[in-house]
Write a protein that holds these residues in place. Structure first.
Motif, PDB file in Angstrom:
ATOM      1  N   ASP A  52       0.783  -1.154  -0.093  1.00 27.25           N
ATOM      2  CA  ASP A  52       0.017  -0.066  -0.053  1.00 27.25           C
ATOM      3  C   ASP A  52       0.753   1.284   0.061  1.00 27.25           C
ATOM      4  OD1 ASP A  52      -2.564  -1.688  -0.008  1.00 27.25           O
ATOM      5  OD2 ASP A  52      -2.753  -1.276   2.028  1.00 27.25           O
TER       6      ASP A  52
ATOM      7  N   LYS B  60       1.301   4.228  -2.890  1.00 22.92           N
ATOM      8  CA  LYS B  60       1.472   5.814  -2.619  1.00 22.92           C
ATOM      9  C   LYS B  60       2.407   6.448  -3.348  1.00 22.92           C
ATOM     10  CE  LYS B  60      -0.548   7.350   1.306  1.00 22.92           C
ATOM     11  NZ  LYS B  60      -2.052   7.703   0.987  1.00 22.92           N
TER      12      LYS B  60
ATOM     13  N   GLN C  32       1.911   6.776  -6.906  1.00 23.62           N
ATOM     14  CA  GLN C  32       1.141   7.876  -6.972  1.00 23.62           C
ATOM     15  C   GLN C  32       1.645   9.148  -6.989  1.00 23.62           C
ATOM     16  OE1 GLN C  32      -2.134   4.902  -5.063  1.00 23.62           O
ATOM     17  NE2 GLN C  32      -2.313   6.850  -4.354  1.00 23.62           N
TER      18      GLN C  32
ATOM     19  N   GLU D 277       3.256  10.296  -4.148  1.00 24.08           N
ATOM     20  CA  GLU D 277       3.283  10.898  -2.876  1.00 24.08           C
ATOM     21  C   GLU D 277       4.889  10.896  -1.974  1.00 24.08           C
ATOM     22  OE1 GLU D 277       0.648   9.734   0.344  1.00 24.08           O
ATOM     23  OE2 GLU D 277      -1.128   9.430  -1.442  1.00 24.08           O
TER      24      GLU D 277
ATOM     25  N   SER E 158      -3.506  11.160   4.192  1.00 27.66           N
ATOM     26  CA  SER E 158      -3.691  11.127   2.844  1.00 27.66           C
ATOM     27  C   SER E 158      -2.815  12.237   2.280  1.00 27.66           C
ATOM     28  CB  SER E 158      -4.996  11.079   2.426  1.00 27.66           C
ATOM     29  OG  SER E 158      -5.337  11.321   1.022  1.00 27.66           O
TER      30      SER E 158
ATOM     31  N   ASN F 135      -9.390   2.780  -0.791  1.00 27.30           N
ATOM     32  CA  ASN F 135      -8.238   2.115  -1.395  1.00 27.30           C
ATOM     33  C   ASN F 135      -8.864   0.756  -2.349  1.00 27.30           C
ATOM     34  OD1 ASN F 135      -6.764   3.852   0.247  1.00 27.30           O
ATOM     35  ND2 ASN F 135      -6.328   1.960   1.739  1.00 27.30           N
TER      36      ASN F 135
ATOM     37  N   GLU G 231      -4.787   1.651  -6.382  1.00 29.99           N
ATOM     38  CA  GLU G 231      -4.411   2.973  -5.643  1.00 29.99           C
ATOM     39  C   GLU G 231      -4.714   3.024  -4.250  1.00 29.99           C
ATOM     40  OE1 GLU G 231      -6.004   7.587  -6.715  1.00 29.99           O
ATOM     41  OE2 GLU G 231      -7.141   5.943  -7.238  1.00 29.99           O
TER      42      GLU G 231
ATOM     43  N   ARG H 225      -5.331   5.388  -1.269  1.00 30.80           N
ATOM     44  CA  ARG H 225      -5.410   6.910  -1.183  1.00 30.80           C
ATOM     45  C   ARG H 225      -5.528   7.253   0.348  1.00 30.80           C
ATOM     46  NH1 ARG H 225     -10.641   8.513  -3.946  1.00 30.80           N
ATOM     47  NH2 ARG H 225     -11.625   6.556  -3.202  1.00 30.80           N
TER      48      ARG H 225
ATOM     49  N   SER I 223       1.425  16.057   4.736  1.00 30.89           N
ATOM     50  CA  SER I 223       0.139  14.981   4.426  1.00 30.89           C
ATOM     51  C   SER I 223      -1.101  15.942   5.062  1.00 30.89           C
ATOM     52  CB  SER I 223       0.360  13.762   4.716  1.00 30.89           C
ATOM     53  OG  SER I 223       1.038  13.239   3.714  1.00 30.89           O
TER      54      SER I 223
END
Length: 644
Positions: A248, A252, A255, A257, A515, A542, A546, A548, A582
């Protein structure tokens, strides 16, 4: 803090140099034992830059600590701790190590350091064949092994290493192994020499090491890869969903992050999480995990990350922060010098030193003594049963170095200690001659070391630090540090009397959602307010492709890494906060008020505080036992000098 500073003091305080002028000003006495002003000034100045607390730089406060230190030393010696075999053994071991750095042959050392730098900055890929053989094997056995290796060498040249490896490797007497890449200090020195001196594609002639006789085939040579600086995120293996959680986190990262932010929030390596997962730079062979090292060096581009991978420590994602080039010679010189002196190649340094000592000191002729010892040895020596005869001339002078007389008894003791190491292949005459060679070298080195403390002030001070530090460590362990484990009733009573000092601050049982996108955390906040569990919310937010939102749950104090600063501790769902780059929202399930720790929960702190209190009372009793008299005029002069 008090215990730490006490240890710091007894490790750093130094004794006066042996040849100190006894007419120097005496700052104070402990039962008439003088302590000189020069010693206090030297120690104060030495420690000045090491302490951060300004109160510890106050001369009067420092003098109090110094007096306490001398009181402890007085007590240790009065108890005879400096006469215990364990203390004497440890001190002598340290003296030998310290003397090496002051007595080494600098020219030989420099040559070895230069060689070591060349080898640690270049790696060799090799295979070898080893035939085990005792170091004291008979000449005929040695020749047989040598000839056997020469034949194997020819076979490797003609048939290839793999074929010979299949035929001869038995893992007991004969070893044929691929060694991969290695650099300086990774192999015994004799093997290292052969590997680095053999050209690529060639195989060495047989050579000897402490393991037996080898031949080495060199496959390749390359420059050292330098160091890597990386950051990582780790999830411990104890979690049932550890692999799912690391996957996970990886999603991220994909993505977009921020790696550093994710490490601060979710990495379970507590030593690096607050720093965004950054590790100290490392080179090949420095880490305890080969999998981690291989993954780090496999990253080509700075800023790139590995996929999740598993080690014995947990699941990791590694990000390459920097590639660090091989250090220059000047940068590596100090470290290499220390390694050279600890390595087997240091024998070259000691041999050079012994040869110079033989020229420097007057040594008596021991030929007559050697003849005498050959005459009194017999076959019992091989059986480890030999003893000196009843009419043994124990007190007769066997050897003289300058004005130091060494008796027959000294050499006999050396022979007795050497019995187990003697090969049955040696004649009695060879045994005596070999023993004398080693004994003479040892005696010369010992004589030089004995004189060193009286000739080298720097050596004397360093040795004094260790001598007193070791003594005080033993004293503190006996009188203070063992107390908590030995007197459990007293420790429990101390806890009961001081229970108010041991407590938990206000805490919360909470779930923290994090997030990178505010709109996602807004949705999470609404679901939390609607009473949804974080497992339910994960299913909504989630997907396989993806991630999130990530959740952290448990009992937390205000300084927990997942909690925003100044978060109000009250039940319910918090406002959305910006934390560690975040967005987070916190659901406080329960507020746990400030509460007293149980004895078991506070035990570590209780033990430490109990020891501190016991030490204070003990120091008071020492001040009553030993009269301390401070010379105020000398103290005034010391203050004037230190305040200039």
């Amino acid at each position: 803090m008090m215990k730490f500073f006490s240890i710091l003091l007894f490790l750093l305080f130094t004794i006066s140099f042996q040849a100190q002028n006894k007419n120097e000003d005496v700052l104070f006495t402990v039962d008439n034992d003088p302590v000189y002003a020069s010693e206090f000034i030297r120690v104060f100045n030495k420690n000045l830059d090491l302490v951060k607390d300004e109160s510890q730089k106050d001369i009067d406060a420092y003098l109090k600590l110094f007096v306490d230190y001398k009181l402890k030393l007085k007590e240790a010696k009065s108890l005879g701790l400096d006469t215990l075999p364990k203390y004497i053994r440890e001190l002598n071991n340290y003296k030998r190590q310290l003397a090496k750095s002051h007595l080494a042959d600098n020219k030989v050392t420099e040559a070895l350091v230069n060689e070591a730098y060349e080898r640690t900055t270049n790696e060799v890929e090799a295979s070898h064949i080893l035939i085990r053989l005792d170091e004291d094997a008979k000449p005929a056995d040695t020749l047989e092994v040598y000839n056997k290796l020469m034949k194997l060498r020819d076979r490797v040249v003609n048939e290839g290493f793999e074929k010979v490896q299949e035929d001869v490797h038995d893992g007991e007497t004969t070893f044929a192994e691929d060694l991969g890449y290695f650099s300086g200090f990774k192999m015994v020195y004799e093997f290292e020499n052969a590997a680095y001196n053999t050209p690529v594609g060639e195989i060495s002639k047989p050579f000897k090491s402490s393991f037996g006789y080898h031949i080495v085939l060199v496959h390749n040579k390359r420059k050292d890869r330098g160091k890597r600086k990386v950051a990582h995120i780790m999830v411990g293996l104890e979690k049932e969903d550890a692999e799912d959680r690391i996957q996970d986190i990886y999603k991220k990262i994909q993505q977009g992050e921020d790696f550093k932010s994710l490490a601060k929030q979710f990495s379970e390596d507590k030593s690096t999480a607050n720093n965004g997962g950054e590790l100290q730079p490392f080179s090949g062979g420095e880490l305890r995990s080969q999998e981690f090292e291989d993954a780090a060096f496999a990253i080509d581009k700075i800023g790139a990350c590995t996929k999740p991978f598993k080690t014995s420590f947990g699941w990791h994602i590694v990000k390459l922060l920097d590639k660090i080039a091989v250090p220059t010679f000047e940068e590596a010189k100090h470290t290499l010098e220390a390694k050279v002196k600890k390595d087997s190649r240091s024998k070259l340094i000691s041999t050079s030193r012994v040869n110079k000592l033989k020229e420097r000191y007057t040594i008596s002729n021991a030929d007559a003594g050697l003849t005498y010892f050959v005459s009194i040895l017999n076959d019992d020596y091989y059986k480890n049963q030999w003893e000196t005869p009843k009419d043994f001339s124990a007190d007769k002078i066997f050897l003289t170095i300058e004005n130091k007389e060494i008796t027959n008894a000294d050499f006999a003791n050396y022979l007795l200690k050497s019995r187990r190491r003697v090969s049955k292949n040696l004649s009695l005459n060879d045994i005596v001659e070999n023993a004398y060679k080693d004994f003479l070298e040892t005696s010369l080195l010992t004589y030089e070391e004995e004189k060193l403390e009286f000739e080298n002030e720097d050596y004397a001070h360093i040795l004094g630090e260790y001598r007193d530090g070791l003594l005080l460590f033993d004293l503190m362990e006996r009188k203070i540090w063992r107390a908590a484990s030995q007197d459990t009733i007293a420790v429990q009573e101390f806890y009961n009397a001081n229970k108010k000092n041991y407590f938990y601050n206000e805490r919360v049982e909470a779930v923290v959602a994090s997030s990178a996108k505010k709109k996602d955390i807004n949705k999470v906040a609404k679901l939390l307010k609607a009473g949804k569990t974080f497992e339910d919310i994960k299913k909504v937010m989630n997907t396989k492709n993806e991630v999130r939102v990530l959740f952290t749950s448990g009992t937390m104090e205000a300084n927990h890494q997942a909690l925003p600063e100044n978060l109000p501790f009250k039940k319910g769902v918090s406002k959305i906060c910006n934390h560690n780059d975040s967005f987070v929202v916190v659901k406080v399930v329960e507020v746990l008020p400030k509460s007293t720790m149980t004895y078991e929960e506070a035990k570590g702190r209780v033990d430490s505080d109990f020891q501190d209190e016991k030490e204070k009372k003990w120091l008071t009793s020492l001040a009553e036992k030993y009269v301390v008299s401070i010379n105020k005029d000398v103290l005034k002069a010391v203050k004037n000098q230190l305040n200039q």
